[in-house]
Scaffold this active site. Structure first.
Site, mmCIF file in Angstrom:
data_model
loop_
_atom_site.group_PDB
_atom_site.id
_atom_site.type_symbol
_atom_site.label_atom_id
_atom_site.label_comp_id
_atom_site.label_asym_id
_atom_site.label_seq_id
_atom_site.Cartn_x
_atom_site.Cartn_y
_atom_site.Cartn_z
ATOM 1 N N GLY A 239 0.788 -1.225 0.000
ATOM 2 C CA GLY A 239 0.000 0.000 0.000
ATOM 3 C C GLY A 239 0.821 1.277 0.000
ATOM 4 O O GLY A 239 0.253 2.374 -0.027
ATOM 5 N N GLU A 273 4.880 -6.254 1.939
ATOM 6 C CA GLU A 273 4.388 -6.737 0.641
ATOM 7 C C GLU A 273 4.183 -5.566 -0.328
ATOM 8 O O GLU A 273 3.068 -5.358 -0.828
ATOM 9 C CB GLU A 273 3.049 -7.458 0.831
ATOM 10 C CG GLU A 273 3.113 -8.651 1.761
ATOM 11 C CD GLU A 273 1.744 -9.193 2.160
ATOM 12 O OE1 GLU A 273 1.680 -10.311 2.684
ATOM 13 O OE2 GLU A 273 0.733 -8.471 1.945
ATOM 14 N N PRO A 274 5.208 -4.799 -0.631
ATOM 15 C CA PRO A 274 4.996 -3.658 -1.529
ATOM 16 C C PRO A 274 4.827 -4.111 -2.979
ATOM 17 O O PRO A 274 5.464 -5.057 -3.420
ATOM 18 C CB PRO A 274 6.290 -2.855 -1.379
ATOM 19 C CG PRO A 274 7.319 -3.880 -1.052
ATOM 20 C CD PRO A 274 6.609 -4.943 -0.227
ATOM 21 N N GLY A 275 3.948 -3.446 -3.693
ATOM 22 C CA GLY A 275 3.780 -3.709 -5.121
ATOM 23 C C GLY A 275 3.989 -2.419 -5.882
ATOM 24 O O GLY A 275 5.030 -2.161 -6.481
ATOM 25 N N ARG A 276 2.981 -1.534 -5.765
ATOM 26 C CA ARG A 276 2.983 -0.316 -6.588
ATOM 27 C C ARG A 276 4.192 0.589 -6.337
ATOM 28 O O ARG A 276 4.706 1.203 -7.272
ATOM 29 C CB ARG A 276 1.666 0.418 -6.343
ATOM 30 C CG ARG A 276 1.726 1.833 -6.025
ATOM 31 C CD ARG A 276 0.433 2.476 -5.613
ATOM 32 N NE ARG A 276 -0.651 1.613 -5.249
ATOM 33 C CZ ARG A 276 -1.778 1.493 -5.944
ATOM 34 N NH1 ARG A 276 -1.942 2.192 -7.047
ATOM 35 N NH2 ARG A 276 -2.740 0.700 -5.538
ATOM 36 N N CYS A 355 -15.856 -0.454 -26.826
ATOM 37 C CA CYS A 355 -17.234 0.029 -26.927
ATOM 38 C C CYS A 355 -17.857 0.279 -25.564
ATOM 39 O O CYS A 355 -18.770 -0.440 -25.137
ATOM 40 C CB CYS A 355 -18.058 -0.992 -27.700
ATOM 41 S SG CYS A 355 -17.284 -1.411 -29.249
ATOM 42 N N TYR A 384 -0.391 -2.835 -11.853
ATOM 43 C CA TYR A 384 -1.813 -2.994 -12.130
ATOM 44 C C TYR A 384 -2.188 -2.501 -13.533
ATOM 45 O O TYR A 384 -3.273 -1.982 -13.758
ATOM 46 C CB TYR A 384 -2.664 -2.294 -11.048
ATOM 47 C CG TYR A 384 -2.267 -2.722 -9.653
ATOM 48 C CD1 TYR A 384 -2.554 -4.013 -9.210
ATOM 49 C CD2 TYR A 384 -1.564 -1.873 -8.807
ATOM 50 C CE1 TYR A 384 -2.172 -4.421 -7.943
ATOM 51 C CE2 TYR A 384 -1.172 -2.283 -7.539
ATOM 52 C CZ TYR A 384 -1.474 -3.555 -7.109
ATOM 53 O OH TYR A 384 -1.089 -3.966 -5.865
HETATM 54 N N1 LLP Z 1 -0.637 -7.116 0.154
HETATM 55 C C1 LLP Z 1 -1.958 -7.371 0.056
HETATM 56 C C2 LLP Z 1 -2.595 -8.287 0.997
HETATM 57 C C3 LLP Z 1 -2.714 -6.732 -0.926
HETATM 58 O O1 LLP Z 1 -4.025 -6.961 -1.015
HETATM 59 C C4 LLP Z 1 -2.077 -5.833 -1.826
HETATM 60 C C5 LLP Z 1 -2.844 -5.181 -2.870
HETATM 61 C C6 LLP Z 1 -0.693 -5.615 -1.700
HETATM 62 C C7 LLP Z 1 -0.016 -6.267 -0.694
HETATM 63 C C8 LLP Z 1 0.074 -4.698 -2.608
HETATM 64 O O2 LLP Z 1 -0.386 -3.395 -2.533
HETATM 65 P P1 LLP Z 1 0.469 -2.203 -3.225
HETATM 66 O O3 LLP Z 1 1.765 -2.075 -2.486
HETATM 67 O O4 LLP Z 1 0.677 -2.567 -4.645
HETATM 68 O O5 LLP Z 1 -0.392 -0.989 -3.104
HETATM 69 N N2 LLP Z 1 -5.701 -2.756 -8.429
HETATM 70 C C9 LLP Z 1 -5.518 -1.628 -7.541
HETATM 71 C C10 LLP Z 1 -4.832 -1.973 -6.291
HETATM 72 C C11 LLP Z 1 -5.462 -3.123 -5.561
HETATM 73 C C12 LLP Z 1 -4.488 -3.675 -4.628
HETATM 74 C C13 LLP Z 1 -4.961 -4.916 -4.038
HETATM 75 N N3 LLP Z 1 -4.089 -5.410 -3.039
HETATM 76 C C14 LLP Z 1 -4.877 -0.480 -8.271
HETATM 77 O O6 LLP Z 1 -4.738 -0.554 -9.488
HETATM 78 O O7 LLP Z 1 -4.586 0.553 -7.673
#
Ligand code: LLP
Length: 427
Positions: A239, A273-276, A355, A384
């Site tokens: 997050g 758990e970083p993603g974005r 469409c 994403y």
């Molecule tokens: N850990 C858990 C349990 C999660 O549910 C998520 C994201 C993450 C880690 C990674 O979060 P991040 O660091 O990437 O923010 N599709 C949406 C975001 C949904 C995220 C769902 N869970 C978007 O495009 O913004």
């Protein structure tokens, strides 16, 4: 921030002209920068180094095997949420012990796969799931290490659809129920509840919600300890924000400034758990202008990318900066914010060919005049983007290119019309 920069009015990725990549691989096209992934990952790790954390990259944000491999080489572990994501981390040879398996609805088949792999952690979201994992683990005479995903009832101040840490969402287990569950499973032969897991939402553009949730969770860990059960790990989830406009996301170091002091003397293993924050600005989406037109007072720029390649604007009203690749000297953007009104720009909507009226990539933006054939860059599409892509309108998925060592390498080919029908032919 990233390695997508204009030189002589032309957008480059790590010194490679993206126009060349578009010519070679076609559009729409995802382009990633290896160095940006690496920089972001290293910065995250360095910020929290004092806690010696296990940083599990969230595969759902960007799942390409080449990306997983490069992050693995940097020391990343992984957060997976499905059998498919598990398959990806197995494919790159990630060590099982530090892979975490999250998700509210793990199937028996997925749980068995994860057990067979020797998964490090199950992040468990309900008491029924605990019971099920205990049963399946018993069948193979094993012990599963579990982190209870707690719901700390903290508002992350983000989009409703990506808010997870508030009471009443489908995520996590309330504190009272978590304490009861840890007691109930204290002597279980097949499950060891050794951690608590949090994920508040995404993005969380300030450290405050983390601080509130960690303080609450540490109190819960103390209560559970009074029951004679030792929690050895805390997983803070993901997050952490990314700059879509610039300026909105705290740096990894400033999150750490507030989070590290809460955990430094606790003797807990810490996972993230970083993603974005790693992936968003490590990728862009290149697209070409197909047509332009006016409708009423609006000017539309119709490009060959759509919600099929980037659904975030339609789904969350998310902002992605959009700008021509050949900006010329006059239109090199000063920043990625929305307001770039200047002499010679015009107000347009950038939309795709799908469409649906919801098929837009950018609305009401001041942009240099665009014409048929112009190449346009949609920024911050590394997280994403591809992972939420679809084949809606029977559109083959776009390819992915990774720029490294001064060249762009194809890391996923463009899908073909054959790919679209193959699974139906084989029945
Ligand atoms: N850990 C858990 C349990 C999660 O549910 C998520 C994201 C993450 C880690 C990674 O979060 P991040 O660091 O990437 O923010 N599709 C949406 C975001 C949904 C995220 C769902 N869970 C978007 O495009 O913004």
């Amino acid at each position: 921030m990233d390695h997508f920069v204009y030189k002589s009015g032309q957008l480059q990725a790590e010194g490679v002209r993206v126009e060349e990549l578009a010519e070679k691989f076609g559009t729409p096209l995802y382009v990633y920068s290896r160095q940006t992934f690496v920089d972001h990952f290293r910065r995250f790790q360095a910020a929290f180094a004092e806690l010696n954390p296990c940083v599990c990259f969230s595969v759902k944000s960007c799942q390409n095997l080449a990306v997983l491999r490069l992050l693995h080489a940097e020391g990343a572990s992984f957060d997976v949420v499905s059998g498919g994501e598990l398959r990806r981390v197995r494919e790159i040879g990630a060590p099982p012990e530090s892979v975490v398996f999250a998700g509210v609805g793990k199937t028996n088949a997925e749980i068995r796969d994860a057990l067979e792999f020797g998964i490090g952690w199950f992040n468990v979201e309900s008491v029924e799931e605990l019971e099920n994992i205990a049963r399946l683990t018993g069948e193979v005479n094993r012990m599963a290490r579990v982190a209870l995903r707690v719901n700390p009832d903290v508002d992350p101040h983000t989009h409703e659809y990506t808010t997870t840490g508030k009471r009443g969402t489908k995520f996590g287990i309330d504190f009272d129920a978590s304490r009861r569950a840890s007691r109930a499973f204290a002597n279980d032969r097949n499950i060891c509840i050794a951690g608590l897991h949090l994920h508040l939402g995404s993005p969380v553009n300030s450290a405050g919600p983390y601080v509130e949730a960690i303080e609450k969770t540490l109190r819960l860990i103390d209560e559970i300890r009074r029951d004679g059960i030792t929690i050895t790990a805390i997983n803070l989830g993901g997050g952490f924000g990314a700059h879509y406009q610039g300026g909105e996301a705290p740096s990894a170091a400033s999150y750490a400034d507030q989070i590290v002091p809460l955990l430094r003397d606790r003797g807990l293993e810490v996972l993230f758990e970083p993603g974005r924050s790693i992936a968003a600005n490590a990728g862009v989406l290149l697209t070409r202008v197909l047509y332009t037109k006016r409708s009423g007072a609006r000017k539309y720029v119709i490009v060959d990318a759509a919600i099929t390649e980037l659904i975030r604007p339609a789904l969350y009203g998310a902002y992605h900066f959009v700008w021509p690749v050949a900006a010329g000297e006059v239109f090199v953007p000063a920043h990625r914010g929305a307001d770039l009104r200047m002499a010679g720009t015009e107000l347009v909507d950038v939309v795709g060919p799908v469409c649906e009226s919801g098929d837009f990539l950018a609305k009401e933006r001041w942009m240099p005049p665009l014409k048929r054939g112009d190449l346009v860059c949609i920024y911050s599409a590394g997280a994403y983007g591809m992972t939420m892509s679809s084949q809606y309108n029977s559109r083959p998925r776009a390819p992915e290119v990774l720029v490294e060592n001064d060249r762009g390498r194809l890391i996923r080919r463009r899908e073909t019309y054959n790919d679209l029908v193959a699974a139906e032919r084989e029945i």
